[in-house]
Design a protein around this motif. Structure first.
Motif, mmCIF file in Angstrom:
data_model
loop_
_atom_site.group_PDB
_atom_site.id
_atom_site.type_symbol
_atom_site.label_atom_id
_atom_site.label_comp_id
_atom_site.label_asym_id
_atom_site.label_seq_id
_atom_site.Cartn_x
_atom_site.Cartn_y
_atom_site.Cartn_z
ATOM 1 N N ILE B 112 46.198 37.101 46.265
ATOM 2 C CA ILE B 112 45.820 35.761 46.729
ATOM 3 C C ILE B 112 44.302 35.612 46.758
ATOM 4 N N SER B 113 43.609 36.663 47.152
ATOM 5 C CA SER B 113 42.139 36.620 47.183
ATOM 6 C C SER B 113 41.585 36.402 45.786
ATOM 7 N N LEU B 114 42.214 37.048 44.798
ATOM 8 C CA LEU B 114 41.763 36.870 43.412
ATOM 9 C C LEU B 114 42.023 35.443 42.944
ATOM 10 N N VAL B 115 43.172 34.887 43.356
ATOM 11 C CA VAL B 115 43.490 33.497 42.976
ATOM 12 C C VAL B 115 42.452 32.541 43.565
ATOM 13 N N ILE B 116 42.132 32.755 44.837
ATOM 14 C CA ILE B 116 41.127 31.894 45.498
ATOM 15 C C ILE B 116 39.769 32.083 44.832
ATOM 16 N N GLY B 117 39.473 33.356 44.518
ATOM 17 C CA GLY B 117 38.218 33.649 43.835
ATOM 18 C C GLY B 117 38.127 32.964 42.490
ATOM 19 N N ALA B 118 39.245 32.981 41.744
ATOM 20 C CA ALA B 118 39.251 32.344 40.417
ATOM 21 C C ALA B 118 39.099 30.833 40.555
ATOM 22 N N ALA B 119 39.775 30.264 41.556
ATOM 23 C CA ALA B 119 39.719 28.805 41.760
ATOM 24 C C ALA B 119 38.311 28.350 42.152
ATOM 25 N N THR B 120 37.564 29.233 42.805
ATOM 26 C CA THR B 120 36.212 28.870 43.248
ATOM 27 C C THR B 120 35.134 29.431 42.335
ATOM 28 N N GLY B 121 35.563 30.027 41.218
ATOM 29 C CA GLY B 121 34.609 30.547 40.245
ATOM 30 C C GLY B 121 33.941 31.853 40.631
ATOM 31 N N GLN B 122 34.498 32.561 41.632
ATOM 32 C CA GLN B 122 33.880 33.817 42.094
ATOM 33 C C GLN B 122 34.356 35.020 41.290
ATOM 34 N N THR B 123 35.596 34.909 40.749
ATOM 35 C CA THR B 123 36.152 36.043 39.995
ATOM 36 C C THR B 123 36.525 35.583 38.595
ATOM 37 N N GLU B 124 36.761 36.572 37.739
ATOM 38 C CA GLU B 124 37.113 36.267 36.353
ATOM 39 C C GLU B 124 38.563 36.648 36.086
ATOM 40 N N ALA B 125 39.083 36.119 34.984
ATOM 41 C CA ALA B 125 40.486 36.370 34.649
ATOM 42 C C ALA B 125 40.787 37.865 34.542
ATOM 43 N N VAL B 126 39.858 38.632 33.986
ATOM 44 C CA VAL B 126 40.105 40.068 33.771
ATOM 45 C C VAL B 126 40.242 40.804 35.111
ATOM 46 N N ASP B 127 39.702 40.228 36.192
ATOM 47 C CA ASP B 127 39.803 40.878 37.498
ATOM 48 C C ASP B 127 41.250 40.989 37.969
ATOM 49 N N PHE B 128 42.101 40.088 37.486
ATOM 50 C CA PHE B 128 43.517 40.164 37.857
ATOM 51 C C PHE B 128 44.171 41.445 37.333
ATOM 52 N N ASN B 129 43.566 42.018 36.304
ATOM 53 C CA ASN B 129 44.121 43.263 35.749
ATOM 54 C C ASN B 129 44.041 44.417 36.742
ATOM 55 N N PHE B 130 43.279 44.255 37.815
ATOM 56 C CA PHE B 130 43.176 45.327 38.808
ATOM 57 C C PHE B 130 44.364 45.332 39.784
ATOM 58 N N ILE B 131 45.203 44.298 39.699
ATOM 59 C CA ILE B 131 46.349 44.249 40.627
ATOM 60 C C ILE B 131 47.336 45.389 40.379
ATOM 61 N N PRO B 132 47.773 45.637 39.134
ATOM 62 C CA PRO B 132 48.701 46.766 38.932
ATOM 63 C C PRO B 132 48.161 48.106 39.421
ATOM 64 N N PRO B 133 46.912 48.493 39.096
ATOM 65 C CA PRO B 133 46.423 49.767 39.632
ATOM 66 C C PRO B 133 46.400 49.791 41.152
ATOM 67 N N ALA B 134 46.023 48.665 41.770
ATOM 68 C CA ALA B 134 45.996 48.620 43.237
ATOM 69 C C ALA B 134 47.398 48.796 43.809
ATOM 70 N N ALA B 135 48.367 48.131 43.187
ATOM 71 C CA ALA B 135 49.756 48.232 43.660
ATOM 72 C C ALA B 135 50.287 49.659 43.490
ATOM 73 N N PHE B 136 49.978 50.293 42.366
ATOM 74 C CA PHE B 136 50.405 51.681 42.147
ATOM 75 C C PHE B 136 49.761 52.611 43.173
ATOM 76 N N ALA B 137 48.491 52.359 43.493
ATOM 77 C CA ALA B 137 47.786 53.217 44.460
ATOM 78 C C ALA B 137 48.439 53.112 45.841
ATOM 79 N N ILE B 138 48.756 51.883 46.243
ATOM 80 C CA ILE B 138 49.413 51.673 47.541
ATOM 81 C C ILE B 138 50.789 52.348 47.545
ATOM 82 N N SER B 139 51.500 52.214 46.454
ATOM 83 C CA SER B 139 52.822 52.831 46.333
ATOM 84 C C SER B 139 52.722 54.359 46.404
#
Lengths: 101, 202
Positions: B112-139
């Motif tokens: 959700i933070s990445l979505v808000i970041g993208a909507a406000t121009g703070q993050t880039e599309a490629v930043d969403f690619n960090f979600i799978p590694p983050a999810a695997f790390a938590i798992s």
């Protein structure tokens, strides 16, 4: 001369000291809360008999009964209280002294 | 009560306590559902960014929104009756429930933070690619903790594979193929262990 294990019979908690209540406390030490049917199955006793023993444990504040509903079905959950857990550990220690292990 | 009777009663109580301690984990059905659903979503996402499916890459958000809604509805359905199963309040089951709720909140917060970041121009599309590694790390952390608590081999395997998946997906984070690889690794780290957990609980 080997030292005989010392024990004070008054250390044996008579609230826990009984086959069914002992089994209830043993199960609740691992699974808490446990449902009424779960305890009936694990202790191998009847509903009425279990109720009687739970009443004794509840009177000593070793367990707390939570009566509610799961959907439309009544459900009773039995929680081991902090007092109950302490009493259980003390009981186990007293038993070890009696048996000598 | 004679000494022999006392020993028998204590042995019986020990057996009952051990049965409670060793109560199987009950999260298998929900875990299998989420792992399977996420694997499909990852594969579809990969197909979209590879250009195999003719929808614009920014629309991949819809894939994940659908995954979230379907998964939530199925979780509610699959969770019915779980709280009446023997051993559902064992220490391990309570730890698993708490850990996974916290884990899902963190993954959702990340997304959700990445979505808000993208909507406000703070993050880039490629930043969403960090979600799978983050999810695997938590798992990996959650399964590692549960493996330590229970000693179950399939959880150790899941934790190790999740750790490997974290590393591999991070190394491939700027490659569109990362989503296919993530999907394949999730089969190993999530689908198979959840299937095993499901069978153990029966």
């Amino acid at each position: 001369m080997s030292r005989e294990p010392e024990f004070d019979i008054s250390q044996v908690d008579e609230v826990i000291h009984g086959r069914i209540r002992l089994a209830v406390m043993a199960y609740l030490s691992a699974v808490s809360p446990a449902s009424f049917p779960e305890l009936t199955e694990k202790t191998g006793t009847t509903n009425g008999n279990l109720s009687t023993h739970l009443t004794k444990l509840e009177s000593a504040n070793y367990v707390e009964l939570e009566k509610g509903y799961k959907g439309k079905r009544p459900q009773t959950l039995v929680h081991l209280t902090a007092t109950g857990r302490k009493a259980w550990l003390k009981y186990l220690s007293a038993m070890r002294d009696i048996i000598g292990v | 009560m004679t000494n022999e009777t006392l020993i028998q009663d204590l042995e019986n109580a020990t057996r009952i306590a051990q049965a409670g301690e060793q109560a199987p984990l009950l999260g298998g059905p929900v875990g299998l559902m989420w792992a399977s659903l996420t694997t499909v979503a990852l594969m579809i996402h990969g197909a979209v960014v590879a250009g195999w499916i003719g929808i614009p890459a920014p629309m991949t958000g819809l894939i994940w929104a659908t995954q979230g809604i379907v998964g939530t509805v199925l979780t509610i359905i699959l969770s019915r009756g779980q709280s009446t199963k023997p051993g559902c309040h064992s220490f391990a089951n309570r730890a698993a429930e708490g850990a996974w709720i916290a884990g899902i909140i963190m993954i959702s917060t990340f997304a959700i933070s990445l979505v808000i970041g993208a909507a406000t121009g703070q993050t880039e599309a490629v930043d969403f690619n960090f979600i799978p590694p983050a999810a695997f790390a938590i798992s990996a952390v959650i399964n590692g903790m549960l493996a330590k608590l229970t000693g179950y081999g399939y959880l150790k395997f899941s934790a190790v594979m999740s750790g490997v998946a974290t590393a591999v997906t991070l190394m491939m984070v700027r490659q569109p193929e990362m989503y296919f690889v993530a999907g394949a690794l999730l089969i190993l780290s999530g689908v198979i262990p959840s299937f095993i957990e499901n069978r153990r609980a029966r």
